[in-house]
Scaffold this active site. Structure first.
Site, PDB file in Angstrom:
ATOM      1  N   GLY A 134     -12.932  -3.849   0.626  1.00 44.84           N
ATOM      2  CA  GLY A 134     -14.288  -3.332   0.861  1.00 44.84           C
ATOM      3  C   GLY A 134     -14.712  -2.339  -0.205  1.00 44.84           C
ATOM      4  O   GLY A 134     -15.838  -2.389  -0.722  1.00 44.84           O
ATOM      5  N   LYS A 160     -19.879 -15.179   4.091  1.00 46.75           N
ATOM      6  CA  LYS A 160     -21.333 -15.046   4.195  1.00 46.75           C
ATOM      7  C   LYS A 160     -22.021 -14.583   2.921  1.00 46.75           C
ATOM      8  O   LYS A 160     -21.545 -13.676   2.252  1.00 46.75           O
ATOM      9  CB  LYS A 160     -21.636 -14.024   5.278  1.00 46.75           C
ATOM     10  CG  LYS A 160     -21.292 -14.498   6.665  1.00 46.75           C
ATOM     11  CD  LYS A 160     -21.908 -13.538   7.636  1.00 46.75           C
ATOM     12  CE  LYS A 160     -21.391 -13.691   9.032  1.00 46.75           C
ATOM     13  NZ  LYS A 160     -21.518 -12.406   9.732  1.00 46.75           N
ATOM     14  N   ARG A 170       0.829  -1.204   0.000  1.00 49.83           N
ATOM     15  CA  ARG A 170       0.000   0.000   0.000  1.00 49.83           C
ATOM     16  C   ARG A 170       0.870   1.263   0.000  1.00 49.83           C
ATOM     17  O   ARG A 170       0.463   2.292  -0.541  1.00 49.83           O
ATOM     18  CB  ARG A 170      -0.934  -0.007   1.204  1.00 49.83           C
ATOM     19  CG  ARG A 170      -2.095  -0.943   0.983  1.00 49.83           C
ATOM     20  CD  ARG A 170      -3.075  -0.903   2.102  1.00 49.83           C
ATOM     21  NE  ARG A 170      -4.367  -1.411   1.666  1.00 49.83           N
ATOM     22  CZ  ARG A 170      -5.339  -1.779   2.491  1.00 49.83           C
ATOM     23  NH1 ARG A 170      -5.169  -1.699   3.791  1.00 49.83           N
ATOM     24  NH2 ARG A 170      -6.475  -2.211   2.017  1.00 49.83           N
ATOM     25  N   GLY A 188      -8.032  -7.516  -0.435  1.00 48.90           N
ATOM     26  CA  GLY A 188      -8.192  -8.336   0.763  1.00 48.90           C
ATOM     27  C   GLY A 188      -7.651  -9.745   0.609  1.00 48.90           C
ATOM     28  O   GLY A 188      -6.516  -9.956   0.178  1.00 48.90           O
TER      29      GLY A 188
HETATM   30  P1  AMP Z   1     -15.200 -12.537   3.692  1.00 47.85           P
HETATM   31  O1  AMP Z   1     -14.612 -11.607   4.707  1.00 47.85           O
HETATM   32  O2  AMP Z   1     -16.682 -12.632   3.741  1.00 47.85           O
HETATM   33  O3  AMP Z   1     -14.648 -12.322   2.303  1.00 47.85           O
HETATM   34  O4  AMP Z   1     -14.748 -13.969   4.136  1.00 47.85           O
HETATM   35  C1  AMP Z   1     -13.408 -14.349   4.249  1.00 47.85           C
HETATM   36  C2  AMP Z   1     -13.334 -15.475   5.229  1.00 47.85           C
HETATM   37  O5  AMP Z   1     -14.177 -16.530   4.807  1.00 47.85           O
HETATM   38  C3  AMP Z   1     -11.961 -16.057   5.379  1.00 47.85           C
HETATM   39  O6  AMP Z   1     -11.490 -15.730   6.654  1.00 47.85           O
HETATM   40  C4  AMP Z   1     -12.183 -17.557   5.223  1.00 47.85           C
HETATM   41  O7  AMP Z   1     -11.526 -18.311   6.197  1.00 47.85           O
HETATM   42  C5  AMP Z   1     -13.671 -17.707   5.389  1.00 47.85           C
HETATM   43  N1  AMP Z   1     -14.184 -18.898   4.713  1.00 47.85           N
HETATM   44  C6  AMP Z   1     -13.998 -19.253   3.437  1.00 47.85           C
HETATM   45  N2  AMP Z   1     -14.572 -20.436   3.185  1.00 47.85           N
HETATM   46  C7  AMP Z   1     -15.133 -20.861   4.332  1.00 47.85           C
HETATM   47  C8  AMP Z   1     -15.869 -22.021   4.710  1.00 47.85           C
HETATM   48  N3  AMP Z   1     -16.120 -22.992   3.839  1.00 47.85           N
HETATM   49  N4  AMP Z   1     -16.296 -22.107   5.987  1.00 47.85           N
HETATM   50  C9  AMP Z   1     -16.028 -21.127   6.864  1.00 47.85           C
HETATM   51  N5  AMP Z   1     -15.344 -20.016   6.572  1.00 47.85           N
HETATM   52  C10 AMP Z   1     -14.899 -19.886   5.316  1.00 47.85           C
END
Ligand code: AMP
Length: 394
Positions: free
Chosen positions: A374, A198, A37, A351
């Site tokens: 983000g 999620k 960055r 990210g």
């Molecule tokens: P996000 O911040 O929503 O982009 O999510 C990123 C996070 O999702 C990372 O820390 C991953 O460890 C988690 N992640 C990815 N796949 C899975 C899964 N199958 N079960 C639980 N967590 C997950």
């Protein structure tokens, strides 16, 4: 570009306040572990030096929550920047206090001052007008080059633009160019790979991309809400039961629009969310009770790789498994490698996906890696980013 950049305004010999994104990762001894960055901010800073400006830089680092905390000081950033520019960086002890103000008043043309962490003041994230006004005293012109915080209306991204003419730096210009071109004028087939934990965080981006892409490839924790919506047993996998109807609606909408919506056909499952958990590969229809899906399986990797080979534009946001744990990083890693070999416009949405291509050693082969996870996500959702909206129109 619809907004003015540093090229569109007379900066010669001017006093300039620059918002950078120096929110870099550090270890427990405040050693910077990834300086990308800071490197990304150099083109704008060098340009301002060429224009003989008096340059005051500001940034946040981490979440000190409105008070001075040594571990969130920008002193290590000043040192790194000084090394990269081979030039002295004057470090202020505060943001709007006596030390910063006096150092700014004594600043000569061609010199650089770095203010302390903006988030030592709660007024920064509150977008407080008084605080914004005080920041504006550091410049005759404001340059925003912090793409990573452009989706936040904070004092140093939005507030300050009420008091100073505001333009973008080269980094924001570059980020917008790649993201905007991909969305407005993509070479087709255009495909999106979406992962992460999620569905609820990605609804906006899925809805927006359904109108633009030819295929959406889903992985990560959010895949299981979709699989459950289709009637699969997902065991203890991450699943948002209150989003099942919505997941169904999104898949129906994709079908209506002729967008291919791909879900994992197999998974690496484990009994526990642990680095050394017992694990096995099973088809998506055979996840037993008591097990959870933590990565996409090899058949899914193969299937996605075949699909991606046809793409001419690819956007990737979010890991396809729990990539922080080596055992469940394989799917993410393999897809990163696949991208490395594909001849297409490849945009990585910051990210975790940025770390994944870095780890897989294919970062150089990407067309663009966003510095803002983000912010790029909100941009892909079609949202207006307040830090960019506030800049002068071109
Ligand atoms: P996000 O911040 O929503 O982009 O999510 C990123 C996070 O999702 C990372 O820390 C991953 O460890 C988690 N992640 C990815 N796949 C899975 C899964 N199958 N079960 C639980 N967590 C997950």
């Amino acid at each position: 570009m619809s907004k003015k950049t540093v090229r569109d305004i007379d900066l010669k010999d001017k006093k300039v306040l620059v918002r950078c994104d120096f929110n870099v990762p550090m270890d427990e001894n405040q050693n910077i572990t990834d300086n990308r960055r800071i490197v990304a901010a150099l083109p704008t800073i060098k340009y301002l030096l060429e224009q003989n400006c008096k340059i005051t830089l500001c940034s946040h680092l981490g979440r000190p929550k409105g008070e001075f905390k040594k571990e969130f000081s920008l002193v290590p950033v000043a040192k790194e920047l000084s090394k990269l520019l081979n030039k002295e960086i004057i470090m202020a002890k505060d943001v709007i206090g006596e030390d910063a103000v006096s150092k700014a008043n004594n600043l000569k043309n061609g010199e650089i001052l770095l203010l302390e962490n903006l988030r030592f003041h709660r007024e920064e994230t509150d977008n407080d007008p008084e605080f914004s006004k005080k920041l504006s005293n550091y410049g005759e012109i404001f340059v925003n080059d912090a793409f990573g915080t452009a989706h936040r209306a904070h004092a140093s991204t939005e507030g300050v633009t009420h008091y100073l003419p505001a333009v973008s730096g080269f980094l924001i210009e570059k980020e917008l160019k790649f993201l905007d071109e991909a969305l407005q004028n993509p070479e087709r087939p255009f495909m999106a790979i979406l992962g992460g934990s999620k569905v609820s965080d990605k609804i906006g981006v899925i809805e927006s991309l359904i109108n633009k892409v030819d295929a959406i490839l889903i992985g990560g924790g959010m895949a299981y809400t979709f699989l459950k919506a289709l009637g699969y047993n997902v065991g203890n996998s991450l699943c948002e039961d209150d989003k099942i109807n919505l997941a169904m609606e999104l898949m129906e909408k994709a079908k209506e629009k002729g967008v291919k919506f791909m879900l994992p056909v197999d998974n690496k499952i484990a009994k526990e969310f642990k680095a050394d958990a017992e694990s096995k590969i099973v088809p998506s229809a055979e996840i037993p009770d008591g097990w959870q899906g933590l990565d996409i399986g090899p058949e899914t990797v193969k299937l996605y790789a075949e699909e991606l080979k046809n793409a001419k534009t690819i956007v990737w946001n979010g890991p396809l498994g729990v990539f922080e744990l080596e055992k469940f990083a394989i799917g993410t890693n393999e897809i990163a490698k696949v991208l490395g070999d594909i001849d297409a416009v490849k945009i990585i949405g910051g990210g975790d996906s940025a770390s994944a291509v870095e780890k897989a050693g294919v970062a150089e082969k990407m067309t663009h890696i966003s510095t803002g996870g983000g912010a790029s996500l909100e941009f892909l959702e079609g949202k207006k980013l307040p830090g960019i909206e506030a800049l002068l129109d071109n």
